[in-house]
Motif scaffolding. Structure first.
Motif, PDB file in Angstrom:
ATOM      1  N   VAL A 180       5.939  34.945 -18.478  1.00 43.68           N
ATOM      2  CA  VAL A 180       6.306  34.040 -17.247  1.00 43.68           C
ATOM      3  C   VAL A 180       6.337  32.557 -17.848  1.00 43.68           C
ATOM      4  O   VAL A 180       5.364  31.944 -18.488  1.00 43.68           O
ATOM      5  N   GLN A 181       7.379  32.127 -17.451  1.00 38.98           N
ATOM      6  CA  GLN A 181       7.496  30.508 -17.783  1.00 38.98           C
ATOM      7  C   GLN A 181       7.411  29.876 -16.437  1.00 38.98           C
ATOM      8  O   GLN A 181       7.797  30.155 -15.285  1.00 38.98           O
ATOM      9  N   GLN A 182       6.670  28.657 -16.723  1.00 34.91           N
ATOM     10  CA  GLN A 182       6.433  27.427 -15.550  1.00 34.91           C
ATOM     11  C   GLN A 182       7.498  26.405 -15.561  1.00 34.91           C
ATOM     12  O   GLN A 182       7.504  25.604 -16.620  1.00 34.91           O
ATOM     13  N   PHE A 183       8.186  26.075 -14.637  1.00 32.88           N
ATOM     14  CA  PHE A 183       9.011  25.117 -14.418  1.00 32.88           C
ATOM     15  C   PHE A 183       8.467  23.966 -13.572  1.00 32.88           C
ATOM     16  O   PHE A 183       8.106  24.268 -12.368  1.00 32.88           O
ATOM     17  N   GLU A 184       8.853  22.672 -13.880  1.00 31.52           N
ATOM     18  CA  GLU A 184       8.590  21.485 -12.702  1.00 31.52           C
ATOM     19  C   GLU A 184       9.492  21.543 -11.642  1.00 31.52           C
ATOM     20  O   GLU A 184      10.674  21.872 -12.147  1.00 31.52           O
ATOM     21  N   PRO A 185       9.310  21.012 -10.690  1.00 34.15           N
ATOM     22  CA  PRO A 185      10.313  21.047  -9.561  1.00 34.15           C
ATOM     23  C   PRO A 185      11.495  20.035  -9.984  1.00 34.15           C
ATOM     24  O   PRO A 185      11.315  18.893 -10.481  1.00 34.15           O
ATOM     25  N   GLY A 186      12.734  20.612  -9.904  1.00 37.13           N
ATOM     26  CA  GLY A 186      14.039  19.769 -10.145  1.00 37.13           C
ATOM     27  C   GLY A 186      14.279  20.062 -11.682  1.00 37.13           C
ATOM     28  O   GLY A 186      15.368  19.478 -12.074  1.00 37.13           O
ATOM     29  N   ASP A 187      13.384  20.628 -12.420  1.00 32.56           N
ATOM     30  CA  ASP A 187      13.859  20.780 -14.086  1.00 32.56           C
ATOM     31  C   ASP A 187      13.757  22.218 -14.180  1.00 32.56           C
ATOM     32  O   ASP A 187      12.730  22.946 -14.625  1.00 32.56           O
ATOM     33  N   ASP A 188      14.945  22.802 -14.511  1.00 36.97           N
ATOM     34  CA  ASP A 188      15.126  24.463 -14.751  1.00 36.97           C
ATOM     35  C   ASP A 188      15.512  24.571 -16.121  1.00 36.97           C
ATOM     36  O   ASP A 188      15.935  25.672 -16.565  1.00 36.97           O
ATOM     37  N   GLN A 189      15.282  23.414 -16.791  1.00 34.99           N
ATOM     38  CA  GLN A 189      15.844  23.285 -18.185  1.00 34.99           C
ATOM     39  C   GLN A 189      15.004  23.920 -19.351  1.00 34.99           C
ATOM     40  O   GLN A 189      14.981  24.553 -20.087  1.00 34.99           O
ATOM     41  N   GLN A 190      13.793  23.134 -18.934  1.00 29.26           N
ATOM     42  CA  GLN A 190      12.696  23.371 -20.086  1.00 29.26           C
ATOM     43  C   GLN A 190      11.452  23.535 -19.301  1.00 29.26           C
ATOM     44  O   GLN A 190      11.014  22.894 -18.571  1.00 29.26           O
ATOM     45  N   ALA A 191      10.944  24.772 -19.870  1.00 29.70           N
ATOM     46  CA  ALA A 191       9.611  25.182 -19.433  1.00 29.70           C
ATOM     47  C   ALA A 191       8.349  24.345 -19.857  1.00 29.70           C
ATOM     48  O   ALA A 191       8.439  24.091 -20.939  1.00 29.70           O
ATOM     49  N   VAL A 192       7.421  24.250 -18.953  1.00 29.43           N
ATOM     50  CA  VAL A 192       6.435  23.164 -19.466  1.00 29.43           C
ATOM     51  C   VAL A 192       5.211  23.981 -19.805  1.00 29.43           C
ATOM     52  O   VAL A 192       4.272  23.550 -20.321  1.00 29.43           O
ATOM     53  N   ALA A 193       5.075  25.256 -19.348  1.00 30.37           N
ATOM     54  CA  ALA A 193       4.352  26.202 -19.946  1.00 30.37           C
ATOM     55  C   ALA A 193       4.657  27.587 -19.974  1.00 30.37           C
ATOM     56  O   ALA A 193       5.589  28.014 -19.103  1.00 30.37           O
TER      57      ALA A 193
END
Length: 611
Positions: free
Chosen positions: A56-69
């Motif tokens: 499972v990948q975690q994305f910050e709001p408004g950023d679907d390009q790079q997973a933060v975790a």
């Protein structure tokens, strides 16, 4: 209901049998297709998820390009959202995912029953690290270097007025069975010891007519009763004293006792004091080489005893400084020592070195001083001596033996000015190395003068500062590969990862860049962070997370290095992910996330997107 739940994975490995039974009764299994949103940003979560299969990948709001975790098998998410009442990130199945679902009510009950579970599940990094400490063995929790100074053997303070004569003090020595008297002289205090008695005898005046004021030392080295014993030991080593005056824990300045080095040594039951004494009394380089080996053994002893990594590094810096100082004193004539400043750089200069690494040192000469003709040979001999101690030559030549790293204060200051005015990659690297310089022998004012000139110039060059700070992005492109390595469970034999690139370097250089911009003269990352917070340049919460992450990376590297030494391998500086516990992997994700957020703040602060 599922019966194969892995209770060996963090944070469930701290649960009691009754609490494990609660999990088995309340847990269910969910399936998510590749690309499906498991938890949306802003959504009120109803369950804690624990991955069984897939990622499972975690994305910050408004950023679907790079997973933060990313989260793989046995990883849990999102405990913080359960507490907050809504998710602040979006969680997406990167492939088909099977996951346990533990109901919110069950999670709340576990938190109420087990504080450690709660801390490991949703607390910030510092609380998670604190929870780890609570879970260590009783021996580690009661590591002697973490004990308070007032838990060691303190000698009761014996006071005399400064007008009293030396002979009366000697009589008091015998009466009180002590060799230390504290001297009151108006609003100040001094100390008269058996060593000072020798000076009094050599003075020639009758001892019953010689006032203590004239032979006592009024430069007291003090510690607080609440300080860790390990910190007190570091203070004694750094100041080259055999005792410290202990002040009350409340900060009122009241003297409550005297801590003698021999008593401290007996309490610690290790060889720290003996190492320091052996270095001071060494008459040749082979003796110093043996002392260097003892320092490494001490690091292993303290690490395995549960001592904080920051405290170990501080003690190592103090001992290494004594080692390098004595080596230079044995090699260089006294006149050269008095008119020069030997300094170290890199992790050694920052006080963040644990196991021996490459040399990073330099030499400043007083302006106008006529250096001996054999200076190059003396410097080469020093570099060779350190190599014989186990400190390999620097591949980049950052050593006394290289003429580029020695010279008069004026010429070295001009050289440093060139690093600023012509900010090539090579010059910026030299600048970064020099900013960590820490004096270990000779006149420290020479180094302070060069650093002052450098800071006066640097704060007026925004473009240079941005280029200097941009080095934090050097390994950012490897993030995705790094995360996949972290989540993989089948790395080849002895393959490891270099924490310096993704963890240590961006923290150290990022903080160094902020310190240069703010004119902060401190050299250690911890001191720089404190100064930045005090100057309003950083929030305390961020500074704490950055420092906790730094120490976590240092601790992982130290454990890996000690394992390599134990198994007969050279210390590589790499960490084998297979050897990490589930909790360590979880914390590694948290600390790497801190690094990512710190990088983002640096991009904004230095406008790195415009370079």
């Amino acid at each position: 209901m599922p019966t194969a739940f892995n209770f060996a994975a963090s944070p469930f490995d701290c649960l009691t049998p009754a609490e494990q039974a609660l999990v088995r009764d309340q847990v269910d299994i969910a399936y998510f297709r590749a690309g499906e949103t498991v938890l949306a940003s802003g959504q009120a979560p109803t369950h804690l998820f624990v991955v069984i299969k897939g990622f499972v990948q975690q994305f910050e709001p408004g950023d679907d390009q790079q997973a933060v975790a990313s989260y793989g098998p046995d990883d849990s998410f999102d405990g913080r959202a359960l507490v907050a009442g809504r998710a602040s990130s979006r969680f997406v199945a990167a492939e088909e995912v099977l996951a346990y679902q533990l109901a919110h009510a069950a999670v709340n009950e576990l938190i109420a029953r087990n504080a450690t579970f709660g801390a490991l599940l949703f607390s910030d990094l510092s609380n998670k690290l604190g929870a780890i400490a609570e879970r260590q063995s009783r021996h580690e929790l009661q590591s002697l270097t973490l004990a308070r100074v007032d838990e060691a053997y303190l000698r009761q303070p014996v006071f005399m007025d400064a007008d009293a004569d030396v002979l009366s003090a000697v009589r008091l020595f015998r009466e009180k069975r002590t060799n230390t008297v504290l001297v009151r002289d108006g609003g100040r205090h001094g100390v008269f010891t058996a060593n000072a008695l020798q000076r009094a005898v050599l003075d020639g005046r009758p001892l019953d007519r010689l006032p203590l004021r004239e032979v006592a030392s009024f430069e007291l080295v003090t510690v607080r009763a609440s300080d860790p014993v390990g910190d007190a030991l570091t203070v004694m080593v750094r100041h080259k004293v055999h005792r410290a005056v202990v002040l009350d824990a409340l900060g009122a300045g009241t003297i409550v006792g005297v801590l003698e080095a021999l008593d401290l040594f007996s309490f610690l039951s290790n060889h720290s004091y003996l190492i320091s004494r052996d270095i001071a009394e060494a008459g040749d380089l082979p003796t110093l080489a043996r002392a260097a080996e003892h320092i490494t053994r001490l690091v292993a002893l303290l690490a395995r005893g549960g001592t904080r990594v920051g405290q170990i590094a501080s003690l190592v810096q103090a001992l290494n400084a004594r080692l390098f100082e004595r080596a230079w004193q044995l090699i260089a004539p006294a006149d050269l020592v008095a008119n020069s400043c030997l300094f170290v750089m890199g992790s050694e200069g920052r006080g963040e070195q644990l196991l021996r690494t490459d040399q990073d040192n330099g030499l400043l000469l007083r302006n106008g001083y006529a250096a001996p003709d054999d200076l190059p040979a003396l410097c080469a001999r020093f570099s060779e001596a350190l190599a014989s101690f186990g400190y390999p030559p620097c591949a980049g030549g950052v050593m006394l033996s290289n003429p580029a790293w020695r010279g008069m204060v004026s010429e070295f200051a001009e050289r440093a000015r060139g690093w600023l005015l012509q900010p090539t990659g090579e010059h910026l690297m030299a600048l970064a190395i020099f900013l960590d310089a820490h004096a270990v022998c000779g006149d420290a004012a020479l180094l302070a003068e060069v650093r002052a000139r450098l800071f006066a110039l640097a704060t007026d060059h925004d473009a240079m500062l941005a280029r200097f700070a941009s080095a934090v992005e050097q390994f950012a492109a490897e993030d995705a590969h790094w995360w996949s390595r972290l989540l993989a469970r089948d790395q080849p034999e002895r393959e490891g990862v270099d924490l310096k690139k993704q963890g240590l370097f961006p923290i150290v250089h990022g903080v160094r860049s902020l310190a240069l911009r703010a004119g902060v003269p401190e050299t250690s990352t911890a001191a720089r962070l404190d100064a930045l917070v005090m100057a309003g340049q950083m929030e305390r919460a961020q500074a704490n997370d950055v420092l906790d992450s730094l120490h976590f990376f240092m601790d992982l590297k130290l454990k890996a290095g000690l394992h390599e030494m134990d198994t007969g391998h050279a210390v590589s500086g790499r960490v084998d992910l297979r050897r990490l516990s589930s909790l360590e992997r979880d914390l590694l994700k948290d600390t790497l996330d801190v690094v990512k957020r710190f990088r983002r703040s640096l991009r904004s602060r230095f406008h790195l997107d415009q370079i």
